[in-house]
Design an enzyme around this catalytic site. Structure first.
Site, PDB file in Angstrom:
ATOM      1  N   GLU A 198       0.841  -1.193   0.000  1.00  0.00           N
ATOM      2  CA  GLU A 198       0.000   0.000   0.000  1.00  0.00           C
ATOM      3  C   GLU A 198       0.879   1.247   0.000  1.00  0.00           C
ATOM      4  OE1 GLU A 198      -2.351   3.010   0.007  1.00  0.00           O
ATOM      5  OE2 GLU A 198      -3.160   0.992  -0.341  1.00  0.00           O
ATOM      6  N   ALA A 199       0.607   2.154  -0.954  1.00  0.00           N
ATOM      7  CA  ALA A 199       1.413   3.367  -1.061  1.00  0.00           C
ATOM      8  C   ALA A 199       1.247   4.287   0.137  1.00  0.00           C
ATOM      9  CB  ALA A 199       1.060   4.117  -2.343  1.00  0.00           C
ATOM     10  N   TRP A 256      -4.778  11.157  -1.574  1.00  0.00           N
ATOM     11  CA  TRP A 256      -3.634  11.247  -2.474  1.00  0.00           C
ATOM     12  C   TRP A 256      -3.356  12.718  -2.781  1.00  0.00           C
ATOM     13  CZ3 TRP A 256       0.170   8.379  -4.547  1.00  0.00           C
ATOM     14  CH2 TRP A 256       0.094   7.002  -4.408  1.00  0.00           C
ATOM     15  N   VAL A 261       4.687   1.419  -5.420  1.00  0.00           N
ATOM     16  CA  VAL A 261       5.115   0.552  -6.522  1.00  0.00           C
ATOM     17  C   VAL A 261       5.393   1.399  -7.756  1.00  0.00           C
ATOM     18  CG1 VAL A 261       4.401  -1.288  -8.101  1.00  0.00           C
ATOM     19  CG2 VAL A 261       3.963  -1.491  -5.639  1.00  0.00           C
ATOM     20  N   HIS A 280     -16.579   8.685  -8.900  1.00  0.00           N
ATOM     21  CA  HIS A 280     -16.862   7.287  -9.224  1.00  0.00           C
ATOM     22  C   HIS A 280     -16.065   6.863 -10.459  1.00  0.00           C
ATOM     23  CE1 HIS A 280     -21.079   7.883  -7.197  1.00  0.00           C
ATOM     24  NE2 HIS A 280     -20.103   7.793  -6.314  1.00  0.00           N
ATOM     25  N   ALA A 311     -11.676  -1.022  -9.810  1.00  0.00           N
ATOM     26  CA  ALA A 311     -12.669  -0.333 -10.637  1.00  0.00           C
ATOM     27  C   ALA A 311     -12.129   0.077 -11.992  1.00  0.00           C
ATOM     28  CB  ALA A 311     -13.198   0.892  -9.901  1.00  0.00           C
ATOM     29  N   THR A 355     -19.599   3.163  -6.813  1.00  0.00           N
ATOM     30  CA  THR A 355     -18.706   2.106  -7.279  1.00  0.00           C
ATOM     31  C   THR A 355     -18.103   1.234  -6.183  1.00  0.00           C
ATOM     32  OG1 THR A 355     -16.994   3.814  -7.348  1.00  0.00           O
ATOM     33  CG2 THR A 355     -18.072   3.253  -9.423  1.00  0.00           C
ATOM     34  N   ASN A 356     -18.202   1.639  -4.908  1.00  0.00           N
ATOM     35  CA  ASN A 356     -17.462   0.937  -3.862  1.00  0.00           C
ATOM     36  C   ASN A 356     -17.862  -0.526  -3.737  1.00  0.00           C
ATOM     37  OD1 ASN A 356     -15.615   0.822  -1.597  1.00  0.00           O
ATOM     38  ND2 ASN A 356     -17.402   0.809  -0.277  1.00  0.00           N
TER      39      ASN A 356
END
Length: 525
Positions: free
Chosen positions: A35-36, A69, A228, A459, A493, A504-505
């Site tokens: 995980e970033a 982010w 990554v 979304h 997604a 969308t979750n």
């Protein structure tokens, strides 16, 4: 395991990645989840994010730090400048920062996917995984629902709705929309309470529901602050990933690499790895490994809000009162696809406010295109993994979307001026939305206004589209394998062929559940 390190490396601990990693570890596989953002235990989550109202956390700098982010921007339409595009960062991903909406897409979405070449993703194929992921308080005993799953499903009782919730519901019912108590029931349309992923008035993320119970499993390793850069290959096979951690680049190896970094960062990793449009890659000096339409085809739900200046009695009482509890899913007209439009209530409206009169609190009615034709573009700006890609959503670039949103806004304006809304409004709705009402009756001017002001619903999907291998738009096949390489899949997604007619979750979690099962039998795929 073949001695390469891990059985599976999953990149991204968001809605799909957390589910896939936890379920794979439950099956005895050795999983490295990278995980970033930060890795933290559920008990350490900032309390503001537990609130039923995400606005509380978004307005708190101490809560936002680390979980959003930085530098991720997008232009919504071709007439708009770049602006922040909220994406979750850290374990839980966007399930930690979103509006907690737990709506399933209508069955038509998945039948469309199957018809477009996504074998194994029909409504009948995915329904067991939607049931498996949920713990539905009210409808869990129905054959199309589930109890005991990692994701609680709660609906706010009508007596606890906000005034805007009630006004939208009453106005929509008066306009002829039916009452649908369970929007997740097959075929449901009309006025519905929002199902949310909450228990006891507190947000439940995939970190809570999936990773926390799996932390004690010997096969699961979660590593935070691990960015990554790219996938590492041996010939045509993906064998690992290059990870930047504490300023140092290391390579981790596995039999299977799964990118679950989301609609923005899964395509960015592929592009840095030499998988994407050849011309774009060469311009950045990246050796082309596979010429595929990575980053093309992005979709989101275009959203317009009509602001409502509320009476003091209608205002939300506290910062923890739910910002929205009601939606109205419907079809735009005789030539519209089923369930292609959505009205939503906003008990608080921090998204749009044109009135200079701030004496009164603001709410709103919103409308979004629940089904879209327009497609956007994501491109790399640099080979630096710290640099964010350029995102142009290009919403409303397809005339069919512009026409339907135009009519949807006019219908929404009528609801905002209805007697049901008048009972909660202080002052003039027209004055509070002056620019909109000035052009409401002129198609061309209204279109210009929509292109200048449309928001998205956060979304985002479809930057690594799934489809038939022979389709020119396809990046991954129905087994989520990146075309032309071995050992590399994308599960999040970004693979959706189109944005679902829902938030969308829940669909992202479903994809993680489904692919965990299929990866267990990967030798048969």
């Amino acid at each position: 395991m073949t001695g390469t390190g891990w059985d599976i490396i999953v990149v991204g601990a968001g809605s799909a990645g957390a589910a896939l990693a936890a379920r794979s570890a439950e099956r005895g596989r050795r999983v490295l989840l990278l995980e970033a953002g930060p890795d933290y235990r559920s008990a350490a989550m900032h309390e503001a994010w537990r609130s039923p109202n995400p606005v509380r956390a978004l307005l708190d700098p101490t809560a936002v730090e680390g979980l959003l982010w930085p530098g991720v921007d997008a232009s919504r339409t071709d007439k708009q400048a770049q602006a922040p595009y909220w994406r979750g960062r850290g374990v839980g991903g966007s399930s930690s920062i979103n509006g907690q909406i737990a709506i399933r897409p209508p069955v038509e979405d998945f039948d469309d996917w199957a018809a477009a070449g996504c074998a194994g993703w029909s409504a009948a194929d995915v329904l067991p995984y939607f049931a498996k992921l949920e713990d539905d308080e009210e409808f869990g005993d129905e054959p199309y629902h589930g109890r005991g799953g990692p994701t609680p499903i709660f609906r706010t009782p009508r007596e606890r709705w906000g005034a805007v919730d009630s006004a939208l519901a009453d106005a929509a019912l008066a306009a002829g929309h039916p009452w649908a108590p369970d929007v997740n029931a097959p075929g449901a349309a009309g006025v519905s309470p929002y199902p949310i992923n909450s228990r006891g008035g507190r947000r439940v993320t995939v970190n809570d529901g999936y990773l926390e119970p799996a932390r004690s499993l010997p096969g699961l390793t979660v590593r935070g602050d691990a960015l990554v850069d790219q996938v590492v290959f041996a010939g045509d096979r993906a064998v690992g990933v290059r990870v930047i951690q504490d300023g140092t680049a290391v390579t981790e190896y596995a039999d299977e690499i799964v990118l679950s970094a989301g609609v923005i960062h899964s395509p960015a990793i592929l592009l840095r790895s030499g998988i994407g449009p050849a011309g774009d890659l060469r311009r950045l000096g990246i050796t082309v490994r596979r010429d595929l339409p990575v980053g093309l085809g992005m979709q989101d739900h275009a959203l317009i809000v009509v602001t409502l200046p509320l009476t003091e009695e209608a205002a939300v009482a506290t910062a923890d009162d739910r910002h929205t509890n009601v939606c109205v899913r419907h079809t735009s007209g005789p030539d519209g696809l089923p369930h292609d439009m959505m009205f939503v209530s906003l008990n608080q409206n921090v998204l749009a406010m044109e009135s200079a009169d701030t004496r009164f609190p603001m709410g709103g009615f919103g409308v979004w295109l629940n089904q879209s034709f327009s497609r956007g573009v994501l491109t790399l700006t640099s080979t630096d993994p710290q640099a964010q890609p350029e995102v142009r959503e290009r919403m409303l670039s397809d005339a069919r979307d512009l026409r339907r949103l135009r009519e949807g806004v006019r219908t929404l304006a009528g609801l905002a001026l209805s007697p049901e809304a008048a009972s909660i409004v202080a002052g003039s709705v027209e004055a509070g939305n002056g620019r909109l009402f000035a052009v409401l009756d002129d198609d061309a001017e209204l279109d210009d206004h929509l292109l200048a002001t449309a928001m998205d619903a956060q979304h985002g999907t479809s930057t690594c589209r799934m489809g038939a291998p022979g389709d020119a738009a396809t990046v991954v096949d129905p087994a989520c394998r990146v075309l032309g390489v071995e050992g590399l899949r994308v599960v999040d997604a970004s693979i959706f062929p189109s944005v679902p007619r829902a938030n969308t979750n829940l669909t992202a979690i479903m994809a993680g559940e489904l692919m965990a099962d299929r990866l267990q039998g990967a030798s048969s795929l």
